[in-house]
Design a protein around this motif. Sequence first.
Motif, mmCIF file in Angstrom:
data_model
loop_
_atom_site.group_PDB
_atom_site.id
_atom_site.type_symbol
_atom_site.label_atom_id
_atom_site.label_comp_id
_atom_site.label_asym_id
_atom_site.label_seq_id
_atom_site.Cartn_x
_atom_site.Cartn_y
_atom_site.Cartn_z
ATOM 1 N N PRO A 36 48.211 43.478 29.106
ATOM 2 C CA PRO A 36 47.380 44.340 29.951
ATOM 3 C C PRO A 36 46.156 44.876 29.215
ATOM 4 C CG PRO A 36 49.475 45.407 29.442
ATOM 5 C CD PRO A 36 49.597 43.978 29.022
ATOM 6 N N ALA A 37 46.304 45.143 27.916
ATOM 7 C CA ALA A 37 45.150 45.631 27.150
ATOM 8 C C ALA A 37 44.046 44.575 27.107
ATOM 9 C CB ALA A 37 45.579 46.008 25.741
ATOM 10 N N ALA A 38 44.428 43.323 26.920
ATOM 11 C CA ALA A 38 43.442 42.243 26.876
ATOM 12 C C ALA A 38 42.776 42.054 28.237
ATOM 13 C CB ALA A 38 44.118 40.937 26.440
ATOM 14 N N ILE A 39 43.559 42.204 29.301
ATOM 15 C CA ILE A 39 43.009 42.061 30.651
ATOM 16 C C ILE A 39 41.999 43.165 30.937
ATOM 17 C CG2 ILE A 39 43.597 42.198 33.107
ATOM 18 C CD1 ILE A 39 46.261 40.779 32.336
ATOM 19 N N VAL A 40 42.343 44.395 30.563
ATOM 20 C CA VAL A 40 41.431 45.519 30.789
ATOM 21 C C VAL A 40 40.151 45.341 29.979
ATOM 22 C CG1 VAL A 40 41.115 47.999 30.435
ATOM 23 C CG2 VAL A 40 43.239 47.143 31.459
ATOM 24 N N GLU A 41 40.289 44.900 28.735
ATOM 25 C CA GLU A 41 39.096 44.708 27.904
ATOM 26 C C GLU A 41 38.228 43.576 28.443
ATOM 27 O OE1 GLU A 41 37.833 43.760 23.240
ATOM 28 O OE2 GLU A 41 39.833 44.552 23.707
ATOM 29 N N THR A 42 38.866 42.532 28.945
ATOM 30 C CA THR A 42 38.125 41.371 29.444
ATOM 31 C C THR A 42 37.422 41.658 30.765
ATOM 32 O OG1 THR A 42 39.651 39.834 28.352
ATOM 33 C CG2 THR A 42 38.328 38.951 30.160
ATOM 34 N N LEU A 43 38.128 42.336 31.680
ATOM 35 C CA LEU A 43 37.591 42.544 33.022
ATOM 36 C C LEU A 43 36.870 43.868 33.211
ATOM 37 C CD1 LEU A 43 40.520 41.153 35.221
ATOM 38 C CD2 LEU A 43 38.385 40.014 34.589
ATOM 39 N N GLY A 44 37.140 44.841 32.348
ATOM 40 C CA GLY A 44 36.511 46.145 32.518
ATOM 41 C C GLY A 44 36.894 46.774 33.844
ATOM 42 N N PRO A 45 35.934 47.320 34.587
ATOM 43 C CA PRO A 45 36.252 48.010 35.851
ATOM 44 C C PRO A 45 36.914 47.112 36.901
ATOM 45 C CG PRO A 45 34.013 48.506 35.136
ATOM 46 C CD PRO A 45 34.502 47.392 34.264
ATOM 47 N N ARG A 46 36.789 45.783 36.733
ATOM 48 C CA ARG A 46 37.386 44.855 37.694
ATOM 49 C C ARG A 46 38.873 44.666 37.479
ATOM 50 N NH1 ARG A 46 33.353 42.644 35.355
ATOM 51 N NH2 ARG A 46 34.468 40.857 34.485
ATOM 52 N N ALA A 47 39.409 45.264 36.405
ATOM 53 C CA ALA A 47 40.833 45.101 36.102
ATOM 54 C C ALA A 47 41.715 45.649 37.217
ATOM 55 C CB ALA A 47 41.176 45.776 34.770
ATOM 56 N N ASP A 48 41.303 46.763 37.828
ATOM 57 C CA ASP A 48 42.116 47.339 38.902
ATOM 58 C C ASP A 48 42.283 46.339 40.042
ATOM 59 O OD1 ASP A 48 43.326 49.847 40.273
ATOM 60 O OD2 ASP A 48 41.854 49.132 41.724
ATOM 61 N N ALA A 49 41.188 45.714 40.452
ATOM 62 C CA ALA A 49 41.265 44.725 41.532
ATOM 63 C C ALA A 49 42.131 43.540 41.123
ATOM 64 C CB ALA A 49 39.865 44.246 41.906
ATOM 65 N N TYR A 50 42.078 43.169 39.842
ATOM 66 C CA TYR A 50 42.915 42.047 39.394
ATOM 67 C C TYR A 50 44.392 42.409 39.472
ATOM 68 C CZ TYR A 50 45.249 38.522 36.698
ATOM 69 O OH TYR A 50 46.124 37.536 36.320
ATOM 70 N N PHE A 51 44.765 43.578 38.974
ATOM 71 C CA PHE A 51 46.181 43.957 39.013
ATOM 72 C C PHE A 51 46.674 44.074 40.452
ATOM 73 C CE2 PHE A 51 45.296 45.706 34.640
ATOM 74 C CZ PHE A 51 46.104 44.785 33.973
ATOM 75 N N ARG A 52 45.811 44.499 41.366
ATOM 76 C CA ARG A 52 46.185 44.517 42.777
ATOM 77 C C ARG A 52 46.493 43.104 43.261
ATOM 78 N NH1 ARG A 52 43.096 49.434 45.771
ATOM 79 N NH2 ARG A 52 43.794 48.312 47.619
ATOM 80 N N SER A 53 45.682 42.148 42.835
ATOM 81 C CA SER A 53 45.910 40.764 43.257
ATOM 82 C C SER A 53 47.181 40.193 42.640
ATOM 83 C CB SER A 53 44.696 39.890 42.884
ATOM 84 O OG SER A 53 44.648 39.618 41.493
ATOM 85 N N VAL A 54 47.512 40.644 41.427
ATOM 86 C CA VAL A 54 48.740 40.179 40.778
ATOM 87 C C VAL A 54 49.958 40.576 41.607
ATOM 88 C CG1 VAL A 54 50.241 40.517 38.777
ATOM 89 C CG2 VAL A 54 47.806 40.107 38.436
#
Length: 212
Positions: A82-100
């Motif tokens: 999750p840390a890598a995902i947040v660093e990679t996507l920045g503010p878009r991480a929330d939308a990604y986790f919703r899609s997960v």
Amino acid sequence: MDSASAALVAVVECEAQDREVGDPRAPAVRARAVQDALGQLDAFEPGTTEAARRLVPAESLALIDASRATDWIPAAHDWHVPAAIVETLGPRADAYFRSVLTRQLEAPLLRSTWTATQRLLGISPAALFYAVPLGWPVIYRDFGSIRILPHKAHAAGLRMTQVAPDVFEHPAYLTSFKGFFGGFLDVCKRDGEVELTAAPDTATVEITVRWT
């Protein structure tokens, strides 16, 4: 336990086949969920899977890649994802986790639980919360105890107690949790918001979803 709970418990018990990896007393995440979180990034934004993988230490990445779907990945290795995902996507991480979350409900680990929930309770954010204490242990082990809070007309939530220190030490976990529960709104096609409150001093996390 009412009939709906009993039916959902039966489904979850059939799905959860454990194989230990590392210390069985340590908080851990199901390998399939960890692998999917990394592997589905490119479907969200091309090129991000490899970018995130580069941020995960080699030892942790090797363990994740080599694990069977039903293995447990210790939080000591998992938190890097999750840390890598947040660093990679920045503010878009929330939308990604919703899609997960929406993908996980159709994946082998949770598909039967989600199907049973729809059949017994219908499709609503409140119904999804009803199933959380049953579906959560399929994905997370020893991350904390969950209590579903009383539902309101357009709000539902839960309180996690005895939350594992890893969750507070690595804030990307909280980002992922907020996104996952935000996915309830997407699955049910509702507009709304998610509020997450973390209290490290009492090892407590509260999550509330409100919808219109």
